[in-house]
Write an enzyme that holds these catalytic residues in place. Structure first.
Site, PDB file in Angstrom:
ATOM      1  N   GLY A  27       0.847  -1.208   0.000  1.00  0.00           N
ATOM      2  CA  GLY A  27       0.000   0.000   0.000  1.00  0.00           C
ATOM      3  C   GLY A  27       0.870   1.242   0.000  1.00  0.00           C
ATOM      4  O   GLY A  27       0.579   2.221  -0.670  1.00  0.00           O
ATOM      5  N   LYS A  44      -6.916  12.606   1.632  1.00  0.00           N
ATOM      6  CA  LYS A  44      -8.081  13.034   0.850  1.00  0.00           C
ATOM      7  C   LYS A  44      -9.378  12.699   1.570  1.00  0.00           C
ATOM      8  O   LYS A  44     -10.367  13.402   1.450  1.00  0.00           O
ATOM      9  CB  LYS A  44      -8.072  12.398  -0.539  1.00  0.00           C
ATOM     10  CG  LYS A  44      -7.466  13.270  -1.597  1.00  0.00           C
ATOM     11  CD  LYS A  44      -5.976  13.251  -1.689  1.00  0.00           C
ATOM     12  CE  LYS A  44      -5.256  14.273  -0.920  1.00  0.00           C
ATOM     13  NZ  LYS A  44      -3.789  14.256  -1.112  1.00  0.00           N
ATOM     14  N   GLY A  87      13.878  -5.604   3.036  1.00  0.00           N
ATOM     15  CA  GLY A  87      14.728  -6.087   1.940  1.00  0.00           C
ATOM     16  C   GLY A  87      15.985  -5.244   1.780  1.00  0.00           C
ATOM     17  O   GLY A  87      15.956  -4.029   1.956  1.00  0.00           O
ATOM     18  N   GLY A 146       4.745  25.409   3.344  1.00  0.00           N
ATOM     19  CA  GLY A 146       3.473  25.672   2.655  1.00  0.00           C
ATOM     20  C   GLY A 146       3.416  25.043   1.283  1.00  0.00           C
ATOM     21  O   GLY A 146       2.885  25.625   0.338  1.00  0.00           O
ATOM     22  N   GLY A 147       3.967  23.831   1.162  1.00  0.00           N
ATOM     23  CA  GLY A 147       3.858  23.083  -0.096  1.00  0.00           C
ATOM     24  C   GLY A 147       2.503  22.387  -0.164  1.00  0.00           C
ATOM     25  O   GLY A 147       1.563  22.739   0.567  1.00  0.00           O
ATOM     26  N   VAL A 148       2.436  21.364  -1.013  1.00  0.00           N
ATOM     27  CA  VAL A 148       1.155  20.690  -1.245  1.00  0.00           C
ATOM     28  C   VAL A 148       0.591  20.109   0.056  1.00  0.00           C
ATOM     29  O   VAL A 148      -0.563  20.362   0.428  1.00  0.00           O
ATOM     30  CB  VAL A 148       1.326  19.562  -2.295  1.00  0.00           C
ATOM     31  CG1 VAL A 148       0.048  18.763  -2.432  1.00  0.00           C
ATOM     32  CG2 VAL A 148       1.732  20.159  -3.631  1.00  0.00           C
ATOM     33  N   GLY A 198       8.953  18.622   3.017  1.00  0.00           N
ATOM     34  CA  GLY A 198       9.448  17.773   1.930  1.00  0.00           C
ATOM     35  C   GLY A 198       9.748  16.364   2.420  1.00  0.00           C
ATOM     36  O   GLY A 198       9.695  16.076   3.617  1.00  0.00           O
ATOM     37  N   HIS A 249     -23.468  21.896 -21.210  1.00  0.00           N
ATOM     38  CA  HIS A 249     -23.899  23.056 -20.417  1.00  0.00           C
ATOM     39  C   HIS A 249     -24.995  22.623 -19.454  1.00  0.00           C
ATOM     40  O   HIS A 249     -25.889  21.890 -19.855  1.00  0.00           O
ATOM     41  CB  HIS A 249     -24.445  24.134 -21.351  1.00  0.00           C
ATOM     42  CG  HIS A 249     -24.996  25.311 -20.609  1.00  0.00           C
ATOM     43  ND1 HIS A 249     -24.183  26.255 -20.026  1.00  0.00           N
ATOM     44  CD2 HIS A 249     -26.286  25.677 -20.325  1.00  0.00           C
ATOM     45  CE1 HIS A 249     -24.937  27.169 -19.438  1.00  0.00           C
ATOM     46  NE2 HIS A 249     -26.210  26.830 -19.599  1.00  0.00           N
TER      47      HIS A 249
HETATM   48  C1  LIG Z   1       0.181  13.291   3.359  1.00  0.00           C
HETATM   49  C2  LIG Z   1       0.535  12.895   1.945  1.00  0.00           C
HETATM   50  C3  LIG Z   1      -0.383  13.091   0.933  1.00  0.00           C
HETATM   51  C4  LIG Z   1      -0.072  12.730  -0.371  1.00  0.00           C
HETATM   52  N1  LIG Z   1      -1.008  12.924  -1.327  1.00  0.00           N
HETATM   53  C5  LIG Z   1      -0.745  12.576  -2.602  1.00  0.00           C
HETATM   54  C6  LIG Z   1      -1.726  12.736  -3.615  1.00  0.00           C
HETATM   55  O1  LIG Z   1      -2.830  13.192  -3.360  1.00  0.00           O
HETATM   56  N2  LIG Z   1      -1.415  12.345  -4.863  1.00  0.00           N
HETATM   57  C7  LIG Z   1      -0.187  11.839  -5.177  1.00  0.00           C
HETATM   58  O2  LIG Z   1       0.040  11.513  -6.345  1.00  0.00           O
HETATM   59  N3  LIG Z   1       0.762  11.662  -4.244  1.00  0.00           N
HETATM   60  C8  LIG Z   1       0.508  12.010  -2.962  1.00  0.00           C
HETATM   61  N4  LIG Z   1       1.443  11.812  -1.997  1.00  0.00           N
HETATM   62  C9  LIG Z   1       2.757  11.226  -2.397  1.00  0.00           C
HETATM   63  C10 LIG Z   1       2.638   9.719  -2.583  1.00  0.00           C
HETATM   64  O3  LIG Z   1       2.163   9.134  -1.400  1.00  0.00           O
HETATM   65  C11 LIG Z   1       3.996   9.150  -2.950  1.00  0.00           C
HETATM   66  O4  LIG Z   1       4.478   9.830  -4.090  1.00  0.00           O
HETATM   67  C12 LIG Z   1       3.910   7.673  -3.265  1.00  0.00           C
HETATM   68  O5  LIG Z   1       3.395   6.947  -2.183  1.00  0.00           O
HETATM   69  C13 LIG Z   1       5.313   7.141  -3.612  1.00  0.00           C
HETATM   70  O6  LIG Z   1       5.235   5.806  -3.948  1.00  0.00           O
HETATM   71  P1  LIG Z   1       6.506   4.843  -3.777  1.00  0.00           P
HETATM   72  O7  LIG Z   1       6.047   3.515  -4.241  1.00  0.00           O
HETATM   73  O8  LIG Z   1       7.674   5.454  -4.420  1.00  0.00           O
HETATM   74  O9  LIG Z   1       6.824   4.843  -2.222  1.00  0.00           O
HETATM   75  P2  LIG Z   1       5.975   4.614  -0.922  1.00  0.00           P
HETATM   76  O10 LIG Z   1       4.551   4.812  -1.162  1.00  0.00           O
HETATM   77  O11 LIG Z   1       6.636   5.408   0.127  1.00  0.00           O
HETATM   78  O12 LIG Z   1       6.154   3.072  -0.623  1.00  0.00           O
HETATM   79  C14 LIG Z   1       7.373   2.510  -0.301  1.00  0.00           C
HETATM   80  C15 LIG Z   1       7.126   1.182   0.379  1.00  0.00           C
HETATM   81  O13 LIG Z   1       8.355   0.512   0.551  1.00  0.00           O
HETATM   82  C16 LIG Z   1       8.377  -0.089   1.834  1.00  0.00           C
HETATM   83  N5  LIG Z   1       9.799  -0.221   2.186  1.00  0.00           N
HETATM   84  C17 LIG Z   1      10.700   0.765   2.369  1.00  0.00           C
HETATM   85  N6  LIG Z   1      11.926   0.247   2.565  1.00  0.00           N
HETATM   86  C18 LIG Z   1      11.781  -1.086   2.500  1.00  0.00           C
HETATM   87  C19 LIG Z   1      12.700  -2.163   2.598  1.00  0.00           C
HETATM   88  N7  LIG Z   1      14.000  -1.955   2.747  1.00  0.00           N
HETATM   89  N8  LIG Z   1      12.218  -3.419   2.493  1.00  0.00           N
HETATM   90  C20 LIG Z   1      10.896  -3.650   2.303  1.00  0.00           C
HETATM   91  N9  LIG Z   1      10.005  -2.673   2.195  1.00  0.00           N
HETATM   92  C21 LIG Z   1      10.439  -1.405   2.272  1.00  0.00           C
HETATM   93  C22 LIG Z   1       7.598   0.851   2.708  1.00  0.00           C
HETATM   94  O14 LIG Z   1       7.084   0.191   3.851  1.00  0.00           O
HETATM   95  C23 LIG Z   1       6.500   1.306   1.750  1.00  0.00           C
HETATM   96  O15 LIG Z   1       5.379   0.463   1.817  1.00  0.00           O
HETATM   97  C24 LIG Z   1       1.178  12.142  -0.670  1.00  0.00           C
HETATM   98  C25 LIG Z   1       2.112  11.926   0.344  1.00  0.00           C
HETATM   99  C26 LIG Z   1       1.801  12.288   1.644  1.00  0.00           C
HETATM  100  C27 LIG Z   1       2.796  12.055   2.726  1.00  0.00           C
END
Ligand SMILES: Cc1cc2nc3c(=O)[nH]c(=O)nc-3n(C[C@H](O)[C@H](O)[C@H](O)COP(=O)(O)OP(=O)(O)OC[C@H]3O[C@@H](n4cnc5c(N)ncnc54)[C@H](O)[C@@H]3O)c2cc1C
Length: 455
Positions: A36, A48, A111, A177-179, A262, A435
């Site tokens: 997830g 959201k 991992g 004050g980012g997203v 960030g 419309h």
């Molecule tokens: C409050 C908030 C709101 C956001 N809202 C939006 C939005 O509305 N729309 C949008 O597009 N983006 C949004 N984002 C950004 C979005 O959540 C991320 O860009 C996205 O989740 C990144 O995906 P990812 O797969 O790179 O990493 P992540 O979602 O961070 O997933 C990484 C996964 O790797 C796992 N992991 C890490 N290291 C290891 C390891 N060594 N071994 C095994 N597992 C590991 C973690 O447990 C995690 O499950 C939001 C972020 C935040 C914090």
């Protein structure tokens, strides 16, 4: 030996694991929590849900504007928190089911890359090695902080904690004050909290369209948010039941500080040093046409990638691009030119393509704007502030667009096509909008951009 081992089950990793079935690849997904990632568990989805809860509350608060008389709304915070958790569980459960259906082996554990094609996984039952013909690293990101703001989960928190607040905080300072900062400011002010937002740059949503930022700032200020732009905060002073945030010679006292400055990449301790991948300040460098790192067979996607936006849908797209290359040997690069960027505040701010500043570096541009104030549907729903803006090269295609207003995050998608297909304003304006819709504002903007305005 798997065809593919994915480390990290967020949007980047789980999209790769799911998409691999299209090519009949065998896949192991290594995840230290539950698949997830940030997005489903503590990012996009829960944030959201809270924004929508706040919107319902604000709608009831202002129901009398529509001649609908109610008593003042009250929050049942536990019920709202339960709803947020239920939404997360629904999606996390759905993802687990889908991974199972696609025959992805989910391995729970931390991992670590262990040379080419090998991942050692610390599981509850000890360490095991998983091997793959290709490996995708998708370990995501974590909230950063600044000196003087040590995260304690109580007085100084990140979005991770704020999504699970056990009660509504009365006074909140948001540093950044980012997203994410603006989304929390929007929902907290709608829920009647006192909100102060500190942003070091000259505008909120730094890097985004300045007019959109101004419009959002104006609307949130009207609803009570206090913005301090171009302001650096001093170290927080934690009291027994409050926190003081100093800035210049002044300070504000609040109950809690939310730090949203960030997100840093989760690349420490994942074994990148055992490979020849190049890492720049924690971010992994890849060939953006394939998502492959300098180590053959090792790919990186999502928030850890150097130079691409930290967005869930970017992660999905990069996961797909990596798997396509792994399965076919052919590059199917992500089209980064037309990725929507949405801030889900009230009103929403959505952008796609080049910003005005970026477009001006490419040549002469033509900017066209149409306000929502005369748009029927916007007046009907009482949300007629904001605008649609297109940015086109002079006598050339639309290269960027901005929407600020109700459902901007939905409306931006038709402009995504215009940008992606490099449509001329007249080509995009040739189609008729229903419309009365909010999207008519896009139609009107396109007509004006084509030199034939209507209203
Ligand atoms: C409050 C908030 C709101 C956001 N809202 C939006 C939005 O509305 N729309 C949008 O597009 N983006 C949004 N984002 C950004 C979005 O959540 C991320 O860009 C996205 O989740 C990144 O995906 P990812 O797969 O790179 O990493 P992540 O979602 O961070 O997933 C990484 C996964 O790797 C796992 N992991 C890490 N290291 C290891 C390891 N060594 N071994 C095994 N597992 C590991 C973690 O447990 C995690 O499950 C939001 C972020 C935040 C914090």
């Amino acid at each position: 030996m798997y065809d593919l081992v994915v480390v990290g089950g967020g949007p980047g990793g789980y999209a790769a694991a799911l998409y691999a079935h299209n090519f009949g690849l065998s896949v192991a997904l290594v995840e230290k929590e539950r698949p997830g990632g940030t997005c489903l568990l503590r990012g996009c989805i829960p944030a959201k849900q809270w924004l929508y809860i706040a919107e319902v509350y604000a709608t009831v608060k202002h129901a009398s504007d529509f001649g609908v008389m109610t008593s003042a709304p009250e929050m049942d915070w536990n019920a709202a928190l339960d709803l947020k958790n239920k939404t997360v569980e629904t999606l996390v459960g759905g993802l687990a089911g889908l991974l199972e259906k696609r025959k992805v082996d989910v391995i729970e554990g931390f991992g670590r890359l262990d040379g080419a094609g090998k991942v050692s996984v610390e599981t509850g039952d000890g360490t095991r090695t998983v091997e793959g013909r290709a490996v995708i690293l998708a370990t995501g990101s974590h909230a950063r902080t600044i000196p003087g703001y040590e995260i304690d989960g109580n007085r100084i928190v990140t979005s991770d904690h704020a999504l699970d607040w056990p009660r509504r905080p009365n006074r909140v300072a948001i540093v950044g004050g980012g997203v994410i900062g603006c989304e929390f400011a929007s929902l907290l002010t709608d829920l009647d909290s006192e909100v102060h937002v500190f942003e070091m740059m000259d505008q909120i949503l730094p890097g985004g369209d300045p007019e959109a930022s101004k419009q959002l700032s104006r609307q949130l200020s009207r609803r009570g948010v206090k913005f301090y732009t171009g302001v650096a905060v001093g170290p927080a002073k934690i009291g027994s039941d409050s926190v003081t945030v100093p800035y210049g010679d002044e300070s504000v006292e609040v109950d809690v500080v939310l730090v949203s400055v960030g997100r840093g990449p989760n690349t420490d301790g994942v074994g990148l040093e055992s490979t020849s991948a190049v890492v720049d300040r924690g971010f992994v460098e890849v060939d953006l046409t394939t998502m492959q790192t300098a180590q053959e067979g090792l790919y990186a996607v999502g928030d850890i990638v150097a130079g691409t936006a930290q967005l869930a849908h970017v992660g999905f797209a990069e996961g797909i691009a990596a798997v396509t290359h792994i399965a076919t040997g052919k590059a199917a690069p992500v089209d980064y030119r037309a990725i929507p960027r949405v801030t889900y505040t009230h009103p929403e701010v959505a952008e796609v393509g080049l910003t005005l500043e970026e477009a001006q570096q490419e040549g002469e541009v033509e900017v066209t704007k149409h306000a929502f104030n005369g748009v029927g549907r916007a007046i009907i729903i009482g949300q007629n502030q904001g605008f649609v803006k297109t940015i086109a090269m002079k006598d050339g295609p639309i290269v960027g667009a901005v929407v600020v207003g109700p459902f901007a995050g939905e409306m931006i998608h038709e402009l995504m096509y215009s940008v992606g297909w490099e449509a001329l304003p007249a080509e995009a304006a040739a189609f008729i909008h229903a419309h009365p819709t909010l999207s008519e504002a896009v139609g009107e903007t396109l007509l004006s951009a084509a030199g034939k305005s209507l209203h």
